[in-house]
Design an enzyme around this catalytic site. Sequence first.
Site, PDB file in Angstrom:
ATOM      1  N   LYS A   1      46.871  34.637  57.435  1.00 15.04           N
ATOM      2  CA  LYS A   1      45.852  35.585  57.905  1.00 15.04           C
ATOM      3  C   LYS A   1      45.001  35.036  59.039  1.00 15.04           C
ATOM      4  CE  LYS A   1      45.109  38.828  54.165  1.00 15.04           C
ATOM      5  NZ  LYS A   1      44.086  39.439  53.301  1.00 15.04           N
TER       6      LYS A   1
ATOM      7  N   LYS B   1      57.489  41.190  53.749  1.00 17.58           N
ATOM      8  CA  LYS B   1      56.812  41.939  52.688  1.00 17.58           C
ATOM      9  C   LYS B   1      56.276  43.271  53.216  1.00 17.58           C
ATOM     10  CE  LYS B   1      52.748  40.620  51.433  1.00 17.58           C
ATOM     11  NZ  LYS B   1      51.545  39.895  51.005  1.00 17.58           N
TER      12      LYS B   1
ATOM     13  N   LYS C   1      50.007  46.342  54.322  1.00 16.25           N
ATOM     14  CA  LYS C   1      49.076  47.291  54.939  1.00 16.25           C
ATOM     15  C   LYS C   1      48.860  46.962  56.405  1.00 16.25           C
ATOM     16  CE  LYS C   1      46.214  47.442  50.806  1.00 16.25           C
ATOM     17  NZ  LYS C   1      45.026  46.834  50.206  1.00 16.25           N
TER      18      LYS C   1
HETATM   19  P1  TYM Z   1      46.016  43.181  47.700  1.00 16.05           P
HETATM   20  O1  TYM Z   1      44.890  44.126  47.899  1.00 16.05           O
HETATM   21  O2  TYM Z   1      46.670  42.568  48.899  1.00 16.05           O
HETATM   22  O3  TYM Z   1      47.153  43.859  46.865  1.00 16.05           O
HETATM   23  C1  TYM Z   1      46.891  44.509  45.629  1.00 16.05           C
HETATM   24  C2  TYM Z   1      48.035  44.272  44.656  1.00 16.05           C
HETATM   25  O4  TYM Z   1      49.279  44.744  45.219  1.00 16.05           O
HETATM   26  C3  TYM Z   1      50.252  43.714  45.174  1.00 16.05           C
HETATM   27  N1  TYM Z   1      51.121  43.832  46.358  1.00 16.05           N
HETATM   28  C4  TYM Z   1      52.456  43.936  46.310  1.00 16.05           C
HETATM   29  N2  TYM Z   1      53.310  43.941  45.263  1.00 16.05           N
HETATM   30  C5  TYM Z   1      54.618  44.081  45.546  1.00 16.05           C
HETATM   31  N3  TYM Z   1      55.110  44.200  46.805  1.00 16.05           N
HETATM   32  C6  TYM Z   1      54.305  44.186  47.883  1.00 16.05           C
HETATM   33  N4  TYM Z   1      54.783  44.319  49.101  1.00 16.05           N
HETATM   34  C7  TYM Z   1      52.894  44.054  47.655  1.00 16.05           C
HETATM   35  N5  TYM Z   1      51.807  44.017  48.468  1.00 16.05           N
HETATM   36  C8  TYM Z   1      50.728  43.888  47.668  1.00 16.05           C
HETATM   37  C9  TYM Z   1      49.458  42.415  45.209  1.00 16.05           C
HETATM   38  O5  TYM Z   1      50.205  41.332  44.693  1.00 16.05           O
HETATM   39  C10 TYM Z   1      48.262  42.781  44.366  1.00 16.05           C
HETATM   40  O6  TYM Z   1      48.571  42.623  42.991  1.00 16.05           O
HETATM   41  N6  TYM Z   1      43.808  38.922  46.370  1.00 16.05           N
HETATM   42  C11 TYM Z   1      44.225  40.221  45.877  1.00 16.05           C
HETATM   43  C12 TYM Z   1      43.112  41.059  45.309  1.00 16.05           C
HETATM   44  C13 TYM Z   1      42.287  40.401  44.256  1.00 16.05           C
HETATM   45  C14 TYM Z   1      42.647  40.180  42.913  1.00 16.05           C
HETATM   46  C15 TYM Z   1      41.529  39.580  42.293  1.00 16.05           C
HETATM   47  C16 TYM Z   1      43.813  40.436  42.175  1.00 16.05           C
HETATM   48  C17 TYM Z   1      41.015  39.948  44.410  1.00 16.05           C
HETATM   49  N7  TYM Z   1      40.555  39.456  43.220  1.00 16.05           N
HETATM   50  C18 TYM Z   1      41.546  39.210  40.942  1.00 16.05           C
HETATM   51  C19 TYM Z   1      43.822  40.050  40.822  1.00 16.05           C
HETATM   52  C20 TYM Z   1      42.710  39.455  40.226  1.00 16.05           C
HETATM   53  C21 TYM Z   1      44.818  40.987  47.030  1.00 16.05           C
HETATM   54  O7  TYM Z   1      44.536  40.754  48.190  1.00 16.05           O
HETATM   55  O8  TYM Z   1      45.601  42.017  46.689  1.00 16.05           O
END
Ligand code: TYM
Length: 335
Positions: free
Chosen positions: A114, A198, A201
């Site tokens: 990032k 992957k 967004k």
């Molecule tokens: P974020 O917002 O990027 O994504 C949210 C959830 O979606 C999953 N994900 C995917 N799964 C499968 N294939 C993909 N291409 C894909 N893109 C995203 C992510 O693995 C995630 O589960 N750091 C985290 C948010 C967070 C969090 C937490 C999660 C903050 N605090 C505490 C769990 C517990 C994040 O950026 O997810």
Amino acid sequence: MTHAPLVLSGMQPTNTLHLGNYLGALKNWVKMQDQMPCLFCVVDMHAITVAQEPAELARATREVTAAYIAGGIDPARSPIFNQAQVPEHAELAWILNCVARLGWLDRMTQFKEKSGKHKERASVGLYTYPVLMAADILVYKATHVPVGEDQKQHLELARDIAQKFNNDFAAPDFFPQPEPVIMGPGTRVMSLRDGTKKMSKSDESDLSRINLTDDADAIAGKIRRAKTDPEPLPENKDGLAGRPEAENLLSIYAALSDRKLEDVIPDFAGKQFSEFKNTLADLTVAKLSPVASEMRRMLADPAQIDRILRDGSARARAIAAPIVAETKKLVGFVG
Ligand code: TYM
């Protein structure tokens, strides 16, 4: 001491959610609701680790909340809240920032991706992002964290931080070792334009992803234009070696139909992509359009969404506050 089972997970309110978020996370959250108590957070404080336009952040926070509910989370059972309304997350994050080591954060691949070439221009928040994530989980002593595969390294860090806190403050088992729950064939959904990247967004091409808000025509069009290879579909899993696009589309089909990848492959063995894509488009539309229309209905009443977030935040705070109070006592803060 064993910790009572509790789920915590979250998503960032940046842009709109996509099929990867749905299959890798939300769909599994809905299943876990039947197994143990759950809390679901909209991580608005994580979102601002990169610049956000304030009105857009508020819009996206409400949209993600609507997506949770439209996707099957019941806010009466599982509190849904935004991180910024539960100040205990930030409070614990500071303490954990003083427990985590620079060397641990230096290894985080997401920061490297990032921050890009100009790491000195990245926010300090982006660097300590995984520590706030550890706080999100540990502030409730959550034991299970359902996420997509890309979050695995962050979860390992949360476990290390929990353990170091327990050791440093001679409080064995104070924080649990949170378990990542990475399940099903949709834990790493790939871009429709490149099966080695992957689904994300932040990909410039909207054709690379299916958004939860896409209408039926957009979904079908994106699947029709998804990258493939010239071979017919294989007979078994071994036949997917070196065919990332075929593997991705079949995995999406399996995840959407709640089946295993190896069980769906025979249904399409020897068929052309064009035929399979029609079936996949129909299934995707059938699964996602009720979610999109429920989201639209909810977003017409933002005050109701705000009430849900306020209620969820109050319930989340009631769990977090005594844990933070105990943590502060262990650290030696007077009060
Ligand atoms: P974020 O917002 O990027 O994504 C949210 C959830 O979606 C999953 N994900 C995917 N799964 C499968 N294939 C993909 N291409 C894909 N893109 C995203 C992510 O693995 C995630 O589960 N750091 C985290 C948010 C967070 C969090 C937490 C999660 C903050 N605090 C505490 C769990 C517990 C994040 O950026 O997810």
